[in-house]
Design an enzyme around this catalytic site. Structure first.
Site, PDB file in Angstrom:
ATOM      1  N   GLY A  51      33.268  18.788 -97.025  1.00 51.24           N
ATOM      2  CA  GLY A  51      33.163  17.910 -98.184  1.00 51.24           C
ATOM      3  C   GLY A  51      34.420  17.083 -98.264  1.00 51.24           C
ATOM      4  O   GLY A  51      35.416  17.377 -97.593  1.00 51.24           O
ATOM      5  N   GLN A  56      40.912  11.930-102.240  1.00 51.10           N
ATOM      6  CA  GLN A  56      41.457  12.258-100.918  1.00 51.10           C
ATOM      7  C   GLN A  56      41.522  11.044 -99.999  1.00 51.10           C
ATOM      8  O   GLN A  56      42.163  11.108 -98.950  1.00 51.10           O
ATOM      9  CB  GLN A  56      40.615  13.342-100.245  1.00 51.10           C
ATOM     10  CG  GLN A  56      40.745  14.695-100.897  1.00 51.10           C
ATOM     11  CD  GLN A  56      39.921  15.721-100.144  1.00 51.10           C
ATOM     12  OE1 GLN A  56      38.741  15.884-100.418  1.00 51.10           O
ATOM     13  NE2 GLN A  56      40.536  16.395 -99.181  1.00 51.10           N
ATOM     14  N   CYS A 104      41.579  22.625 -96.380  1.00 54.10           N
ATOM     15  CA  CYS A 104      41.375  21.332 -97.027  1.00 54.10           C
ATOM     16  C   CYS A 104      41.890  20.232 -96.105  1.00 54.10           C
ATOM     17  O   CYS A 104      42.964  20.381 -95.512  1.00 54.10           O
ATOM     18  CB  CYS A 104      42.142  21.307 -98.351  1.00 54.10           C
ATOM     19  SG  CYS A 104      42.015  19.747 -99.239  1.00 54.10           S
ATOM     20  N   LEU A 105      41.144  19.142 -96.009  1.00 55.10           N
ATOM     21  CA  LEU A 105      41.575  18.014 -95.173  1.00 55.10           C
ATOM     22  C   LEU A 105      42.902  17.437 -95.665  1.00 55.10           C
ATOM     23  O   LEU A 105      43.640  16.827 -94.896  1.00 55.10           O
ATOM     24  CB  LEU A 105      40.507  16.916 -95.151  1.00 55.10           C
ATOM     25  CG  LEU A 105      39.162  17.312 -94.535  1.00 55.10           C
ATOM     26  CD1 LEU A 105      38.145  16.179 -94.704  1.00 55.10           C
ATOM     27  CD2 LEU A 105      39.313  17.684 -93.065  1.00 55.10           C
ATOM     28  N   HIS A 146      35.497  23.668-104.808  1.00 57.42           N
ATOM     29  CA  HIS A 146      36.663  23.084-104.134  1.00 57.42           C
ATOM     30  C   HIS A 146      36.660  21.561-104.286  1.00 57.42           C
ATOM     31  O   HIS A 146      37.686  20.959-104.619  1.00 57.42           O
ATOM     32  CB  HIS A 146      36.646  23.489-102.649  1.00 57.42           C
ATOM     33  CG  HIS A 146      37.743  22.890-101.837  1.00 57.42           C
ATOM     34  ND1 HIS A 146      38.761  23.649-101.292  1.00 57.42           N
ATOM     35  CD2 HIS A 146      38.007  21.595-101.491  1.00 57.42           C
ATOM     36  CE1 HIS A 146      39.598  22.833-100.643  1.00 57.42           C
ATOM     37  NE2 HIS A 146      39.152  21.589-100.741  1.00 57.42           N
ATOM     38  N   GLU A 147      35.491  20.939-104.060  1.00 58.33           N
ATOM     39  CA  GLU A 147      35.430  19.467-104.121  1.00 58.33           C
ATOM     40  C   GLU A 147      35.628  18.954-105.546  1.00 58.33           C
ATOM     41  O   GLU A 147      36.345  17.971-105.759  1.00 58.33           O
ATOM     42  CB  GLU A 147      34.106  18.942-103.542  1.00 58.33           C
ATOM     43  CG  GLU A 147      33.903  19.212-102.061  1.00 58.33           C
ATOM     44  CD  GLU A 147      35.114  18.899-101.194  1.00 58.33           C
ATOM     45  OE1 GLU A 147      35.851  17.939-101.497  1.00 58.33           O
ATOM     46  OE2 GLU A 147      35.329  19.627-100.215  1.00 58.33           O
ATOM     47  N   HIS A 150      39.159  18.672-106.769  1.00 56.47           N
ATOM     48  CA  HIS A 150      39.895  17.468-106.375  1.00 56.47           C
ATOM     49  C   HIS A 150      39.801  16.379-107.450  1.00 56.47           C
ATOM     50  O   HIS A 150      40.727  15.593-107.624  1.00 56.47           O
ATOM     51  CB  HIS A 150      39.343  16.898-105.066  1.00 56.47           C
ATOM     52  CG  HIS A 150      39.857  17.580-103.833  1.00 56.47           C
ATOM     53  ND1 HIS A 150      41.187  17.607-103.501  1.00 56.47           N
ATOM     54  CD2 HIS A 150      39.219  18.250-102.838  1.00 56.47           C
ATOM     55  CE1 HIS A 150      41.345  18.264-102.356  1.00 56.47           C
ATOM     56  NE2 HIS A 150      40.164  18.673-101.929  1.00 56.47           N
TER      57      HIS A 150
END
Ligand code: ZN
Length: 193
Positions: A51, A56, A104-105, A146-147, A150
């Protein structure tokens, strides 16, 4: 259709710590917004993310996308069809939580254990502003939480309660993956995802 991926903000960028702005109906109907959603999807796929959220990629809007199709970064994650969430809200259903090993990216080469609600109700708009509602469970519920974190300026590292769980991706594979996969199997057996 192969779109250029957008640059990804890494931990330390102030935008990752700012709550994102609600998307308006007027914004949703613009070609610019629709093109942005396409590029967000392309960026997630290019980076092998499960995701990605708009902050981000330096866009402070309440939009995130999720998709898992036999993901090489997360080989144990159940698949998730491509999902675009605009202005999502989550509410836990019941008290049950589980421990999720997250990455996480925006936090390169680090993973850690986070507690997540095992069942949540998600309400959002889809990319065209149509109301969208799901009951999401298990590992997939962890990915949704998680998404959406953000969009509130939160990173998974904020929720890591035991710093001893922090590890690089190579050390996760070397020392933690076997045990975590067993845990994932139990969660998937219980919640179906
Ligand atoms: Zn993330």
């Amino acid at each position: 259709m192969s779109l250029e991926p957008l640059p990804i903000a890494e931990i330390g960028e102030p935008i990752l710590r700012q709550p994102a702005a609600t998307v308006t109906r007027e914004q949703i109907s613009t070609p610019q917004f629709q093109a942005f959603v396409d590029r967000l999807i392309a960026t997630m796929r290019h980076a092998d993310g499960a995701g990605i959220a708009a902050p981000q990629v330096f866009e402070p809007l309440r939009v995130c996308v999720l998709e898992v199709r036999d993901n090489p970064r997360y080989p144990y994650k159940p698949n998730i069809p491509l999902t675009v969430l605009v202005n999502p809200t989550l509410s836990p259903r019941g008290e049950a939580q589980f421990e999720n090993y997250e990455g996480c990216l925006s936090v390169p080469n680090l993973r850690g254990v986070v507690s997540r609600h095992a069942e949540i109700d998600v309400t959002a708009w889809d990319r065209h502003g149509t109301p969208w509602k799901r009951h999401v469970k298990g590992i997939t519920a962890g990915t949704f939480q998680h998404e959406v974190d953000h969009l509130d300026g939160k990173l998974f590292v904020d929720r890591v309660h035991d710093p001893h769980s922090l590890c690089t991706w190579a050390n996760f594979k070397r020392h933690r993956e076997t045990e975590f996969r067993r845990q994932v199997e139990r969660i998937v057996a219980r919640y179906g995802s």
